[in-house]
Design a protein around this motif. Structure first.
Motif, PDB file in Angstrom:
ATOM      1  N   PRO A  58     -27.925 -47.286 -10.631  1.00  0.00           N
ATOM      2  CA  PRO A  58     -27.030 -46.365  -9.915  1.00  0.00           C
ATOM      3  C   PRO A  58     -25.579 -46.547 -10.353  1.00  0.00           C
ATOM      4  O   PRO A  58     -25.123 -47.664 -10.560  1.00  0.00           O
ATOM      5  CB  PRO A  58     -27.189 -46.750  -8.442  1.00  0.00           C
ATOM      6  CG  PRO A  58     -28.277 -47.750  -8.372  1.00  0.00           C
ATOM      7  CD  PRO A  58     -28.591 -48.219  -9.752  1.00  0.00           C
ATOM      8  N   LEU A  59     -24.884 -45.437 -10.519  1.00  0.00           N
ATOM      9  CA  LEU A  59     -23.482 -45.480 -10.907  1.00  0.00           C
ATOM     10  C   LEU A  59     -22.629 -44.828  -9.832  1.00  0.00           C
ATOM     11  O   LEU A  59     -23.054 -43.894  -9.163  1.00  0.00           O
ATOM     12  CB  LEU A  59     -23.269 -44.726 -12.225  1.00  0.00           C
ATOM     13  CG  LEU A  59     -23.968 -45.281 -13.454  1.00  0.00           C
ATOM     14  CD1 LEU A  59     -23.716 -44.376 -14.649  1.00  0.00           C
ATOM     15  CD2 LEU A  59     -23.448 -46.668 -13.767  1.00  0.00           C
ATOM     16  N   THR A  60     -21.419 -45.329  -9.688  1.00  0.00           N
ATOM     17  CA  THR A  60     -20.464 -44.730  -8.778  1.00  0.00           C
ATOM     18  C   THR A  60     -19.293 -44.232  -9.604  1.00  0.00           C
ATOM     19  O   THR A  60     -18.729 -44.988 -10.406  1.00  0.00           O
ATOM     20  CB  THR A  60     -19.966 -45.756  -7.743  1.00  0.00           C
ATOM     21  OG1 THR A  60     -21.089 -46.278  -7.051  1.00  0.00           O
ATOM     22  CG2 THR A  60     -19.010 -45.114  -6.772  1.00  0.00           C
ATOM     23  N   ASN A  61     -18.956 -42.981  -9.425  1.00  0.00           N
ATOM     24  CA  ASN A  61     -17.846 -42.407 -10.162  1.00  0.00           C
ATOM     25  C   ASN A  61     -16.543 -42.879  -9.527  1.00  0.00           C
ATOM     26  O   ASN A  61     -16.293 -42.635  -8.355  1.00  0.00           O
ATOM     27  CB  ASN A  61     -17.941 -40.880 -10.146  1.00  0.00           C
ATOM     28  CG  ASN A  61     -17.070 -40.254 -11.204  1.00  0.00           C
ATOM     29  OD1 ASN A  61     -16.392 -40.935 -11.952  1.00  0.00           O
ATOM     30  ND2 ASN A  61     -17.096 -38.938 -11.254  1.00  0.00           N
ATOM     31  N   VAL A  62     -15.746 -43.594 -10.274  1.00  0.00           N
ATOM     32  CA  VAL A  62     -14.486 -44.108  -9.751  1.00  0.00           C
ATOM     33  C   VAL A  62     -13.340 -43.274 -10.300  1.00  0.00           C
ATOM     34  O   VAL A  62     -13.017 -43.324 -11.468  1.00  0.00           O
ATOM     35  CB  VAL A  62     -14.282 -45.603 -10.081  1.00  0.00           C
ATOM     36  CG1 VAL A  62     -15.198 -46.471  -9.252  1.00  0.00           C
ATOM     37  CG2 VAL A  62     -14.519 -45.883 -11.544  1.00  0.00           C
ATOM     38  N   LEU A  63     -12.762 -42.496  -9.433  1.00  0.00           N
ATOM     39  CA  LEU A  63     -11.622 -41.664  -9.788  1.00  0.00           C
ATOM     40  C   LEU A  63     -10.469 -42.014  -8.867  1.00  0.00           C
ATOM     41  O   LEU A  63     -10.661 -42.245  -7.674  1.00  0.00           O
ATOM     42  CB  LEU A  63     -11.962 -40.182  -9.646  1.00  0.00           C
ATOM     43  CG  LEU A  63     -13.070 -39.646 -10.552  1.00  0.00           C
ATOM     44  CD1 LEU A  63     -13.379 -38.203 -10.208  1.00  0.00           C
ATOM     45  CD2 LEU A  63     -12.656 -39.754 -12.001  1.00  0.00           C
ATOM     46  N   ARG A  64      -9.295 -42.040  -9.423  1.00  0.00           N
ATOM     47  CA  ARG A  64      -8.133 -42.296  -8.590  1.00  0.00           C
ATOM     48  C   ARG A  64      -7.632 -40.971  -8.018  1.00  0.00           C
ATOM     49  O   ARG A  64      -7.933 -39.904  -8.554  1.00  0.00           O
ATOM     50  CB  ARG A  64      -7.036 -42.997  -9.391  1.00  0.00           C
ATOM     51  CG  ARG A  64      -6.497 -42.150 -10.531  1.00  0.00           C
ATOM     52  CD  ARG A  64      -5.318 -42.851 -11.200  1.00  0.00           C
ATOM     53  NE  ARG A  64      -4.889 -42.189 -12.381  1.00  0.00           N
ATOM     54  CZ  ARG A  64      -4.161 -41.073 -12.436  1.00  0.00           C
ATOM     55  NH1 ARG A  64      -3.767 -40.484 -11.325  1.00  0.00           N
ATOM     56  NH2 ARG A  64      -3.811 -40.533 -13.579  1.00  0.00           N
ATOM     57  N   GLU A  65      -6.872 -41.067  -6.984  1.00  0.00           N
ATOM     58  CA  GLU A  65      -6.262 -39.873  -6.414  1.00  0.00           C
ATOM     59  C   GLU A  65      -5.277 -39.292  -7.416  1.00  0.00           C
ATOM     60  O   GLU A  65      -4.595 -40.026  -8.133  1.00  0.00           O
ATOM     61  CB  GLU A  65      -5.544 -40.211  -5.110  1.00  0.00           C
ATOM     62  CG  GLU A  65      -6.478 -40.539  -3.970  1.00  0.00           C
ATOM     63  CD  GLU A  65      -7.330 -39.350  -3.573  1.00  0.00           C
ATOM     64  OE1 GLU A  65      -6.826 -38.216  -3.537  1.00  0.00           O
ATOM     65  OE2 GLU A  65      -8.536 -39.566  -3.318  1.00  0.00           O
ATOM     66  N   ASP A  66      -5.194 -38.001  -7.464  1.00  0.00           N
ATOM     67  CA  ASP A  66      -4.267 -37.326  -8.361  1.00  0.00           C
ATOM     68  C   ASP A  66      -2.902 -37.295  -7.671  1.00  0.00           C
ATOM     69  O   ASP A  66      -2.682 -36.537  -6.735  1.00  0.00           O
ATOM     70  CB  ASP A  66      -4.771 -35.909  -8.641  1.00  0.00           C
ATOM     71  CG  ASP A  66      -4.165 -35.323  -9.886  1.00  0.00           C
ATOM     72  OD1 ASP A  66      -3.479 -36.053 -10.611  1.00  0.00           O
ATOM     73  OD2 ASP A  66      -4.393 -34.127 -10.130  1.00  0.00           O
ATOM     74  N   VAL A  67      -2.003 -38.167  -8.140  1.00  0.00           N
ATOM     75  CA  VAL A  67      -0.693 -38.309  -7.514  1.00  0.00           C
ATOM     76  C   VAL A  67       0.376 -37.963  -8.542  1.00  0.00           C
ATOM     77  O   VAL A  67       0.348 -38.450  -9.673  1.00  0.00           O
ATOM     78  CB  VAL A  67      -0.488 -39.755  -7.008  1.00  0.00           C
ATOM     79  CG1 VAL A  67       0.886 -39.923  -6.386  1.00  0.00           C
ATOM     80  CG2 VAL A  67      -1.575 -40.134  -6.028  1.00  0.00           C
ATOM     81  N   VAL A  68       1.320 -37.134  -8.131  1.00  0.00           N
ATOM     82  CA  VAL A  68       2.427 -36.772  -9.010  1.00  0.00           C
ATOM     83  C   VAL A  68       3.383 -37.954  -9.090  1.00  0.00           C
ATOM     84  O   VAL A  68       3.791 -38.506  -8.068  1.00  0.00           O
ATOM     85  CB  VAL A  68       3.159 -35.517  -8.477  1.00  0.00           C
ATOM     86  CG1 VAL A  68       4.359 -35.178  -9.351  1.00  0.00           C
ATOM     87  CG2 VAL A  68       2.198 -34.349  -8.389  1.00  0.00           C
ATOM     88  N   THR A  69       3.717 -38.356 -10.310  1.00  0.00           N
ATOM     89  CA  THR A  69       4.660 -39.456 -10.519  1.00  0.00           C
ATOM     90  C   THR A  69       5.769 -38.974 -11.448  1.00  0.00           C
ATOM     91  O   THR A  69       5.582 -38.012 -12.203  1.00  0.00           O
ATOM     92  CB  THR A  69       3.959 -40.673 -11.159  1.00  0.00           C
ATOM     93  OG1 THR A  69       3.379 -40.275 -12.391  1.00  0.00           O
ATOM     94  CG2 THR A  69       2.879 -41.231 -10.250  1.00  0.00           C
ATOM     95  N   PRO A  70       6.897 -39.638 -11.423  1.00  0.00           N
ATOM     96  CA  PRO A  70       7.985 -39.232 -12.307  1.00  0.00           C
ATOM     97  C   PRO A  70       7.560 -39.360 -13.776  1.00  0.00           C
ATOM     98  O   PRO A  70       6.821 -40.268 -14.150  1.00  0.00           O
ATOM     99  CB  PRO A  70       9.117 -40.211 -11.994  1.00  0.00           C
ATOM    100  CG  PRO A  70       8.744 -40.859 -10.714  1.00  0.00           C
ATOM    101  CD  PRO A  70       7.264 -40.755 -10.567  1.00  0.00           C
ATOM    102  N   CYS A  71       8.020 -38.435 -14.587  1.00  0.00           N
ATOM    103  CA  CYS A  71       7.691 -38.481 -16.014  1.00  0.00           C
ATOM    104  C   CYS A  71       8.915 -38.054 -16.821  1.00  0.00           C
ATOM    105  O   CYS A  71       9.952 -37.725 -16.271  1.00  0.00           O
ATOM    106  CB  CYS A  71       6.491 -37.604 -16.324  1.00  0.00           C
ATOM    107  SG  CYS A  71       6.741 -35.874 -15.944  1.00  0.00           S
ATOM    108  N   LEU A  72       8.767 -38.038 -18.122  1.00  0.00           N
ATOM    109  CA  LEU A  72       9.880 -37.677 -18.993  1.00  0.00           C
ATOM    110  C   LEU A  72      10.204 -36.192 -18.889  1.00  0.00           C
ATOM    111  O   LEU A  72       9.306 -35.359 -18.737  1.00  0.00           O
ATOM    112  CB  LEU A  72       9.524 -37.998 -20.448  1.00  0.00           C
ATOM    113  CG  LEU A  72       9.241 -39.453 -20.805  1.00  0.00           C
ATOM    114  CD1 LEU A  72       8.784 -39.556 -22.250  1.00  0.00           C
ATOM    115  CD2 LEU A  72      10.462 -40.306 -20.567  1.00  0.00           C
TER     116      LEU A  72
END
Length: 101
Positions: A58-72
């Motif tokens: 069995p596998l668990t899909n590990v995804l992080r929350e989509d969070v806006v962060t500062p970028c260039l």
């Protein structure tokens, strides 16, 4: 399951546009017969009470929350570019105009 014949191998070779010798027809017929028997054996194992799976564990899909962060900013990203145009990297052309894609 019946063994695959030389004629069937020759037909598959013609469909695949492969040039095979008479000796290769015999060799491939034996090899394809072994492969088809193995596939039939695997197909016989599947039972109605066994759910289909894509992995043996069995596998668990590990995804992080989509969070806006500062970028260039575009200017910062292009600051080290040798050439830029319309807020994009400008690179030399590698294909001629008349080349079809």
């Amino acid at each position: 399951m019946a063994a695959i014949s030389r004629e069937e191998v020759a037909h598959l070779a013609r469909l695949s546009r492969l040039a095979v010798t008479e000796e290769e027809l015999d060799t491939f017929a034996g090899q394809l017969d072994v492969i088809l028997q193995a596939v039939a054996q695997v197909g016989g194992v599947a039972a109605a009470d066994i759910p289909p799976t894509s992995h043996s564990v069995p596998l668990t899909n590990v995804l992080r929350e989509d969070v806006v962060t500062p970028c260039l900013t575009p200017e910062e990203a292009l600051s080290g570019a040798p050439d830029a145009e319309q807020q994009r990297f400008r690179v030399p052309r590698i294909l001629d105009e008349d080349v079809a894609s």
